[in-house]
Design a protein around this motif. Structure first.
Motif, PDB file in Angstrom:
ATOM      1  N   GLN A 173     -19.965  18.738  92.290  1.00  0.00           N
ATOM      2  CA  GLN A 173     -20.998  19.765  92.150  1.00  0.00           C
ATOM      3  C   GLN A 173     -20.382  21.149  92.038  1.00  0.00           C
ATOM      4  N   ARG A 174     -19.343  21.393  92.798  1.00  0.00           N
ATOM      5  CA  ARG A 174     -18.729  22.725  92.785  1.00  0.00           C
ATOM      6  C   ARG A 174     -18.086  23.005  91.437  1.00  0.00           C
ATOM      7  N   LEU A 175     -17.318  22.048  90.957  1.00  0.00           N
ATOM      8  CA  LEU A 175     -16.604  22.293  89.702  1.00  0.00           C
ATOM      9  C   LEU A 175     -17.557  22.525  88.546  1.00  0.00           C
ATOM     10  N   MET A 181     -21.157  28.670  85.326  1.00  0.00           N
ATOM     11  CA  MET A 181     -21.102  30.119  85.580  1.00  0.00           C
ATOM     12  C   MET A 181     -20.123  30.775  84.610  1.00  0.00           C
ATOM     13  N   PHE A 182     -18.998  30.111  84.411  1.00  0.00           N
ATOM     14  CA  PHE A 182     -17.979  30.630  83.509  1.00  0.00           C
ATOM     15  C   PHE A 182     -18.498  30.712  82.074  1.00  0.00           C
ATOM     16  N   TRP A 262     -20.984  16.519  79.810  1.00  0.00           N
ATOM     17  CA  TRP A 262     -20.007  17.573  79.509  1.00  0.00           C
ATOM     18  C   TRP A 262     -20.723  18.801  78.977  1.00  0.00           C
ATOM     19  N   TYR A 263     -21.803  18.584  78.253  1.00  0.00           N
ATOM     20  CA  TYR A 263     -22.551  19.719  77.723  1.00  0.00           C
ATOM     21  C   TYR A 263     -23.680  20.135  78.661  1.00  0.00           C
ATOM     22  N   CYS A 264     -24.562  19.186  78.979  1.00  0.00           N
ATOM     23  CA  CYS A 264     -25.800  19.525  79.686  1.00  0.00           C
ATOM     24  C   CYS A 264     -25.590  20.052  81.107  1.00  0.00           C
ATOM     25  N   SER A 265     -24.552  19.591  81.768  1.00  0.00           N
ATOM     26  CA  SER A 265     -24.363  20.029  83.157  1.00  0.00           C
ATOM     27  C   SER A 265     -23.104  20.850  83.373  1.00  0.00           C
ATOM     28  N   TRP A 266     -22.315  21.039  82.326  1.00  0.00           N
ATOM     29  CA  TRP A 266     -21.068  21.780  82.503  1.00  0.00           C
ATOM     30  C   TRP A 266     -20.997  23.021  81.626  1.00  0.00           C
TER      31      TRP A 266
END
Ligand SMILES: Cc1cc2nc3c(=O)[nH]c(=O)nc-3n(C[C@H](O)[C@H](O)[C@H](O)COP(=O)(O)OP(=O)(O)OC[C@H]3O[C@@H](n4cnc5c(N)ncnc54)[C@H](O)[C@@H]3O)c2cc1C
Ligand code: SF4
Ligand code: SF4
Lengths: 529, 433
Positions: A173-175, A181-182, A262-266
Motif C-alpha cells: 500500500q505504501r509503495l 503521488m509521484f 500497474w496503471y489503475c493503482s500505481w
C-alpha cells in the motif's frame, strides 16, 4: 446510536474526536475559506502570499488530522466505526459533501466564468488568485484547469499522506501510494506546466500528461493536438509516437506482466484521487450481481463509443486535409479494421474456452465498429460517420463521458456510490486493460487454500464492487477484468487468505468444488468431475 | 416423480454447504430450518458489525435471491422435537414437518458453568445474531457500560475484548489458565499475546476464575467477584466466553444417541438410519488422528457438509479430513497453523522457535526428533501458503527441508519484509549447538 452523527473520516467515535483533530479540521477549513472568499471576488493582495497561505493551511490541516488520528495507534487495519459515521455511511454529511463537490464540478466544466476565468483579459475571482502561481510555473495566467489541477494535486498529496499513515503496516500500500503521488505531482502537474514554458512562436506542444493515455485521454489524437505534435519537430513526433505506443505496446506488455494495477493503482490520476481522497468511501461500492451486470454493459459501451468517436474524428480530418498527412483516410480506416480484427481473431483462437459473458459484449462492440467503419468507408462523406457528424460524436462524448461521467458523477458522488464509480462503470482505458487482464495476463489474486471464513471484509472494502468472498470461499483465485489491484482486500482479510501475485498464466483460473483441507481422495474425485 | 425431501436443521456453514452441494449434484427437495436468521450469515464476522467495519448485510455470503434460484427452501422456525418414529419434526409453532432424510446441523451454544448470577440480563455470550443485538443494547458506549468483564480466554473472548475496546469501554479479561490460550498455544506465543493484550489497554487477569456475578437492586449486573482473591470488580456487562458446547438440548427426548454432541459414525450418520449430524454439534465416535471428537470450527463444518452431500447424492463418503489447519486474529496479530503444534512437544517430538526482534512475528514448528519429520507450524504475523504446507505434510518432509524451502510458502503481500534467511540462520545455529 450515540455515534450516528459523527463526521470523522477515520471512524473514531464522536466523543473521541480529540482537540487536535478538531483544530486540524478547523485549520483546513480556514484554508478553504480563503478560496471561497476569492471565489466571491474578495481581492487578496499579494495573491501569491494568500494562495500559499491557503494551500499550506489545507495541506497542513490534512496532515495534522492524519497524525492526530493514527500516530498514537498501533499499525493495523483502521476501519472502526466506518459504518456509524454520517460521512462514510451515506448520512447527511455524505450528501452535503456530495452536493458540494458535484456543484464544484458543474461550475468547473460548464461555467468557468463564475470561477473568474476571463478569456481575453485579466482573470478575476479564484482563478486570478492562482495567476501568479501559474505564471511562475508555465509563464501563463491561470485557467480553471490550473486551479483544478493544483487542488487535485494537493488532495492526492495530502490524503496520500493520510493513506500512507493509515496503512503503514503494509508496504504494498505504501509503495503504490508513493507512486501515485509521484505521478500526479510530476507527470500530471509539474511537467506539463514546464513543457508549456518551452512553447513559443515556432514551437508549441499541446498540454500533455505523458501518463494520461488514450482512451482515458480521449482527445489525445484530435487534430489541433496532432498538428501541434507534428509541427513541433522531433520532440513532438516522438511524443505522438509515444502516445500511440503507450496504448498499443507499453500497456499490453505491462498489463501482461503485472495486471492492470500497474496503471489503475500505481500511475493513473483518476485512480490516484480515488485511492487517496476517496479511500474513506471505498466500502460504498455496490457488490450485487446486478451492479456487475450494469458495469459490463456500461464500460463496454463507453469503450465502443470512444473507439468509434476517435476513429471518426481522425478519419474526418484525414479526409478533408488529405495532403497534410501521409496517412490517408482509407488506409487509416483499413488499419483500424485490421487491428480490431486481429485482436478479436486472436482472442477467439486462444481464449474461446474462457468465453462466457465477456464474449457477448466484445462481440457486439466489435460488430458495431466494423459496421461503422464500412459505412464510413463507402459513404464517401468526409464529415459523417455512420450518418452522425464526427463533431457531434466528439462533443457528445466530451460532454457525457469526459465531463459528466468522469467528473461530476465520478468524483462528485464519491460519498454516495464509492470512490471508483468512474473507473468501474465508465473508463474505457480500464475496459481495455481489464479485457487483457482477464484473458492475457499473469496477474491474479491467489486464494489461500481452505482458510477463508467467509467474513466478507474483502468484499466490503473492494472499491470495484467485486464480491471477492464469492471466490475466496470457493477456494478459487480472483481473475476479474475490473480488479484494479489495489490490494485492499488482501490487507483487510483477517485470515491471510488473499495474495496479489504475478505467476505463470497456467492454472490461474482454478474453480474447485471441494476446498483444500478435506479428504484428499474426495477432493481428487470431485474436483476432476 | 416425487423427489426425496432432505431437511436440514441449522443454516450455518455446515448446513448451507451441505444444501449447496446437494443441489449441485441432484434435484432433491431441500429445506433449511433455522430460528436464528432468515438467511445464512457468517458467524465468524459478528465482531465486525459491532465495530462498524461492516453492516449486517455484508455478513451474508449469498445474495437473498440465491436461495430461490437454487431451489433451497428456507423455513424460519425452531425445532422443539424430532419424532423419529414417524419421520417428523415438531416446530415451535405447533406445526409438524415431514422429512425423508434429516440432517442436524445446529451448531453450538456458549458454556455456562452454573455461576451465581449467570442469567442476569447483562450477562451474555457472543455466538448468535441475538447475542450481537443484545450486546448493542447492553454496551452501546462507555456511558452505559462503564466496564465489561470477560470470562474465558479463548478466541471468542479476545474478539469480544477487541470489540468493546473500539467503543472505549474498559475491559477486564479473566483467564483461568496461567497464560492466554495456553491450553492450545506454546508458552512463547501465548506470552507474546499476553503482552499484546495488555498493550491494547485490557486489564488481563491470568490464573483467575469467576466466583459470582452480583446484581443491584433493579436486578442489573453491578459487579463480579473473583474466586481466588474475593476481589469485587464493578462492571455493567459480563461476557461469557468460556468455550462452547453442542446445541442439542432439543434432542433430549428423542431416540437419537448423544453424548456431548450427536454421536456419528465416520459417514456422519447417527444411530438412526436416515438421520445425520454435521458441524459443531456432531461428535465423532472415532475421531481422525489427533482431532478431537467435537471440532467446533468453521472449516470442519464446511468439510462435513461437503462430505455428507456426496453420500446423500449417491457417492458414499466417509469424513476423513486432511491435515489440520486453522487461523485467527488477535487484535493486530494474524495467526495461522498447519499440522499440529501442541503446548508442549509430544513425546519423541522437538520444536523450533523463532521470533523477530521487534514486531509480533514468530513461528513455532514441531517435528519428530528421531526421523526429523515435520509435523506442524504456528505462524504469527507472517502469512503462509496452505497449499505448500499441506503438500509438505502429506509428503512427510523433514524439518530441514521445510526450513530450507520456507520461502516458497510465504504468502505475505508483495514488498513485505522477508524473514526466511534470518530464520534459516537461527535454525542453523540452534542445530549446531
Ligand atoms: C464470534 C465467533 C467467531 C468465530 N470465529 C471463528 C474463526 O475465526 N474460525 C473458525 O474456524 N471458527 C470460528 N468460529 C466458530 C464457527 O463459527 C463455528 O464453528 C461454525 O459457525 C459452526 O457452524 P455450524 O454450521 O455447525 O453451526 P451454526 O453456525 O451454529 O448454525 C446452527 C444454526 O442452527 C440453529 N439452530 C440450532 N438449534 C435449532 C433448532 N432446534 N431449531 C432450529 N434452528 C436451530 C442455530 O440458531 C444456528 O443458526 C467462531 C464462532 C463465533 C461465535
Ligand atoms: S479485488 Fe481486491 S485488489 Fe482487486 S480491486 Fe477489489 S479490493 Fe482491490
Ligand atoms: S476477508 Fe478473507 S476470510 Fe474474510 S471472506 Fe474475504 S477472503 Fe475470506
Amino acid at each position: 446510536m450515540s455515534t450516528a452523527h459523527n463526521i470523522s473520516v477515520t471512524g473514531q467515535a464522536a466523543e473521541n474526536l480529540g482537540p487536535q483533530q478538531k483544530l486540524s479540521i478547523a485549520l483546513g477549513m480556514l484554508g478553504l475559506l480563503i478560496l471561497v472568499l476569492a471565489f466571491l471576488n474578495v481581492s487578496f493582495q499579494p495573491k501569491i502570499v494568500w494562495l500559499s497561505v491557503s494551500l499550506t493551511l489545507i495541506f497542513t490541516g490534512i496532515v495534522w488530522y492524519t497524525k492526530a488520528s493514527y500516530a498514537n495507534k498501533f499499525a493495523g487495519i483502521k476501519n472502526n466505526h466506518i459504518f456509524f459515521n454520517s460521512l462514510t455511511n451515506r448520512g447527511i454529511w455524505a450528501y452535503a459533501l456530495g452536493i458540494l463537490i458535484t456543484g464544484f464540478y458543474v461550475v468547473l466544466y460548464f461555467y468557468p466564468s463564475y470561477l473568474g476565468l476571463v478569456n481575453n483579459g485579466e482573470n478575476t475571482g479564484i482563478v486570478a488568485l492562482f495567476d501568479p502561481f501559474s505564471k511562475l510555473l508555465s509563464g501563463n495566467p491561470a485557467s480553471q484547469w490550473f486551479v483544478y489541477g493544483t487542488l487535485y494535486t494537493i488532495a492526492i498529496l495530502g490524503f496520500g499522506i493520510k493513506f500512507l499513515w493509515k496503512y503503514r503496516n503494509n508496504n504494498y500500500q505504501r509503495l503504490r501510494t508513493f507512486s501515485v503521488m509521484f505521478f500526479q505531482l510530476g507527470f500530471a502537474f509539474l511537467i506539463p506546466e514546464f513543457m508549456a514554458r518551452l512553447n513559443g512562436e515556432k514551437f508549441s506542444l499541446p498540454y500533455y500528461n505523458l501518463v494520461n493515455i488514450w482512451p482515458l485521454n480521449y482527445y489525445n489524437f484530435e487534430q489541433y493536438r496532432v498538428d501541434d505534435f507534428i509541427s513541433a519537430g522531433t520532440i513532438g513526433v516522438s511524443l505522438l509516437i509515444f502516445g500511440i505506443a503507450s496504448i498499443f505496446i507499453i500497456t499490453p506488455i505491462l498489463t501482461y506482466k503485472y495486471g492492470k494495477r500497474w496503471y489503475c493503482s500505481w500511475v493513473c490520476g483518476c485512480g490516484g484521487l480515488a485511492e487517496t481522497a476517496g479511500d474513506s468511501f471505498r466500502h460504498l461500492s455496490n457488490k450485487s450481481t446486478s451492479a456487475w451486470k450494469l458495469e459490463r454493459w456500461m464500460i463496454h459501451l463507453v469503450t465502443v463509443f470512444v473507439v468509434i468517436m476517435t476513429t471518426a474524428v481522425i478519419s474526418t480530418y484525414l479526409g478533408y486535409d488529405a495532403e497534410k498527412y501521409w496517412l490517408t483516410k482509407d488506409v487509416f480506416l483499413i488499419g483500424v479494421g485490421l487491428v480490431l480484427t486481429i485482436v478479436v481473431g486472436l482472442t477467439f483462437i486462444f481464449k474461446r474456452h474462457e468465453f462466457k459473458k465477456d464474449a457477448k459484449y466484445a462481440g457486439i462492440g466489435f460488430f458495431l465498429i466494423i459496421l461503422a467503419l464500412i459505412g464510413l468507408h463507402f459513404s464517401g462523406n468526409t464529415q459523417q460517420f455512420a450518418f452522425v457528424e464526427a463533431e457531434t460524436l466528439r462533443s457528445s462524448y466530451g460532454f457525457l463521458i469526459g465531463s459528466i461521467f468522469s467528473g461530476v458523477v465520478g468524483t462528485g458522488f464519491y460519498p454516495i456510490f464509492g470512490n471508483r464509480v468512474w473507473c468501474r462503470f465508465g473508463c474505457p482505458m480500464a475496459a481495455i486493460l481489464g479485457f487483457q487482464q482477464r484473458l492475457f495476463s499473469k496477474f491474479r489474486i491467489t486464494t489461500n487454500g481452505g482458510q477463508c471464513i467467509s467474513c466478507g471484509n474483502c468484499s466490503t472494502y473492494c472499491e470495484m464492487g467485486i464480491d471477492v468472498r464469492a471466490y475466496a470461499q470457493k477456494g478459487e483465485n480472483i481473475v476479474r477484468s475490473s480488479c484494479v489491484g489495489c490490494g485492499i482486500c488482501a490487507s483487510v482479510c483477517p485470515r491471510g487468505v488473499l495474495k496479489l501475485e504475478n505467476d505463470s498464466p497456467q492454472g490461474r483460473i482454478n474453480s474447485k468444488e471441494i476446498l483444500l483441507g478435506n479428504d484428499v481422495d474426495l477432493m481428487n474425485y470431485v474436483n476432476k468431475n | 416423480m416425487n423427489q426425496e425431501h432432505i431437511v436440514i436443521i441449522g443454516n450455518g456453514i455446515a448446513g448451507v454447504t451441505l444444501a449447496r452441494h446437494i443441489r449441485k449434484n441432484s434435484n432433491k427437495r431441500i429445506t433449511l430450518i433455522s430460528a436464528e436468521s432468515e438467511h445464512f450469515f457468517s458467524r465468524t464476522a459478528l465482531m465486525y458489525v459491532y465495530m462498524g467495519h461492516m453492516k449486517w448485510n455484508h455478513l451474508k455470503p449469498y445474495e437473498d435471491h440465491f436461495w430461490k434460484k437454487n431451489r433451497i427452501e428456507l423455513k424460519k422456525a425452531y425445532v422443539e422435537e424430532v419424532q423419529t418414529q414417524n419421520n417428523q419434526l415438531l416446530l415451535n409453532s405447533g406445526e409438524t414437518f415431514q422429512y425423508d432424510k434429516l440432517v442436524i446441523a445446529t451448531g453450538s451454544k456458549p458454556n455456562k458453568f452454573g455461576w451465581p448470577g449467570q442469567d442476569l440480563p447483562q450477562v451474555q455470550g457472543l455466538y448468535s445474531k441475538q447475542d450481537l443485538e443484545k450486546l448493542e443494547k447492553n454496551a452501546p458506549n462507555n456511558q452505559i457500560c462503564k466496564r465489561a468483564v470477560i470470562v474465558g480466554g479463548g478466541l471468542i473472548g479476545i474478539e469480544l475484548a477487541e470489540m468493546l475496546r473500539t467503543r472505549n469501554i474498559p475491559v477486564t479479561f479473566l483467564v483461568r489458565e496461567k497464560s492466554f490460550w495456553s491450553n492450545v498455544l506454546p508458552l512463547e506465543e501465548s506470552e507474546m499475546l499476553n503482552k499484546h493484550i495488555l498493550e491494547h489497554g485490557i486489564d488481563l487477569r491470568l490464573n483467575t476464575n469467576l466466583k459470582s456475578i452480583e446484581a443491584d437492586k433493579h436486578g442489573n449486573v453491578k459487579s463480579i467477584i473473583i474466586e481466588e482473591t474475593g476481589e469485587q470488580i464493578d462492571c455493567n456487562v459480563v461476557g461469557l466466553t468460556a468455550g462452547v458446547s453442542p446445541n442439542i438440548d432439543f434432542l433430549k427426548n428423542s431416540s437419537i444417541e448423544t453424548n456431548h454432541g450427536v454421536l456419528v459414525n465416520q459417514n456422519l450418520q447417527t444411530n438412526i438410519q436416515h438421520i445425520y449430524a454435521i458441524g459443531d454439534c456432531a461428535e465423532q465416535r472415532n475421531p481422525t488422528g489427533n482431532r478431537p471428537p467435537i471440532e467446533a470450527v468453521w472449516y470442519t463444518g464446511r468439510m462435513m457438509g461437503e462430505t455428507l452431500a456426496q453420500s446423500l447424492t449417491g457417492n458414499p463418503s466417509n469424513y476423513k479430513p486432511g491435515n489440520w489447519f486453522n487461523s485467527a486474529k488477535f487484535f493486530d496479530v494474524e495467526y495461522q497453523t498447519y499440522g499440529w503444534v501442541f503446548p508442549k512437544p509430544k513425546k519423541g517430538h522437538s520444536d523450533f522457535y523463532w521470533k523477530a526482534t521487534i514486531e509480533n512475528k514468530c513461528i513455532h514448528m514441531h517435528f519428530e526428533t528421531e526421523s526429523r519429520k515435520f509435523t506442524g507450524i504456528n505462524t504469527f504475523g507472517i502469512r503462509m501458503r496452505h497449499e505448500k504446507f499441506d503438500a509438505w505434510l502429506n509428503q512427510e518432509k523433514s524439518i530441514d527441508y521445510v526450513i530450507e524451502h520456507l520461502k516458497e510458502a510465504n504468502f505475505d503481500p508483495e514488498f513485505f519484509k522477508k524473514y526466511e534467511n534470518e530464520i534459516f540462520d537461527v535454525y542453523k545455529k540452534k542445530l549446531l549447538n
